[in-house]
Design a protein around this motif. Structure first.
Motif: not given
Length: 181
Positions: A19-33, A76-83
């Protein structure tokens, strides 16, 4: 295996550092997929891609098809990333359909008619759902995504067919940028 077994596995998982390895920004996964796939238990990406928590969000859908609800979620995830993180990093969206899909049963007009009647669905709207030719449905869904005006042009979309008997992925559409048409 029962739900109790899975709950025991969760206790073991929670005792690790995963769980400690979860990404800091929840909608940006570590493998960017970001993965859209079928609900079929044989097609669990954690199994055939070696996934761990935080590596990639997985959106399982019956048939793995890109429906309006799927498009809304990705938008929604696209919008979060963009904003919220406009400089990225950006992620790739993967559509994965599979061979031997149970959705092919919806190609049977009698079964489709019965399902529509039981659920109050419009039978004609169910006709496009069967993934009888997974490569063709992957291409159609990738096209839906790359032409969606709701998505950022910073997103790449690719499509694959998972061969359930062999356990392999076949690339159908390589990484393609979203192009608002």
């Amino acid at each position: 295996m029962s739900l109790a077994t899975l709950l025991d596995r969760n206790k073991a998982f929670a005792a690790t550092d995963a769980v400690a390895k979860n990404p800091r920004i929840p909608w940006l996964p570590s493998q960017l997929a970001y993965i859209i796939t079928c609900i079929d238990s044989r097609t669990e990406p954690a199994g055939f891609l070696g996934d761990n928590p935080g590596v990639a969000p997985v959106q399982p859908r019956a048939r793995g098809r890109v429906t309006p609800a799927v498009l809304r979620d990705v938008a929604y995830i696209s919008y979060l990333t963009e904003t919220k993180t406009p400089d990225g990093p950006w992620w790739e969206l993967a559509v994965i359909h599979h061979t031997d899909c149970g959705s092919t049963l919806l190609a049977d007009p009698e079964l489709r008619r019965g399902f529509a009647a039981r659920g109050g669905y419009v039978e004609g709207e169910l006709a496009w759902l069967p993934a009888t030719d997974p490569a063709a449905t992957v291409r159609a869904d990738v096209d839906t995504l790359v032409t969606a005006p709701q998505l950022s042009p910073n997103i790449m979309v690719s499509g694959y067919v998972y061969h359930t008997a062999a356990g392999t992925l076949e690339t159908v559409v390589g990484p393609t940028p979203v192009t608002k048409r």
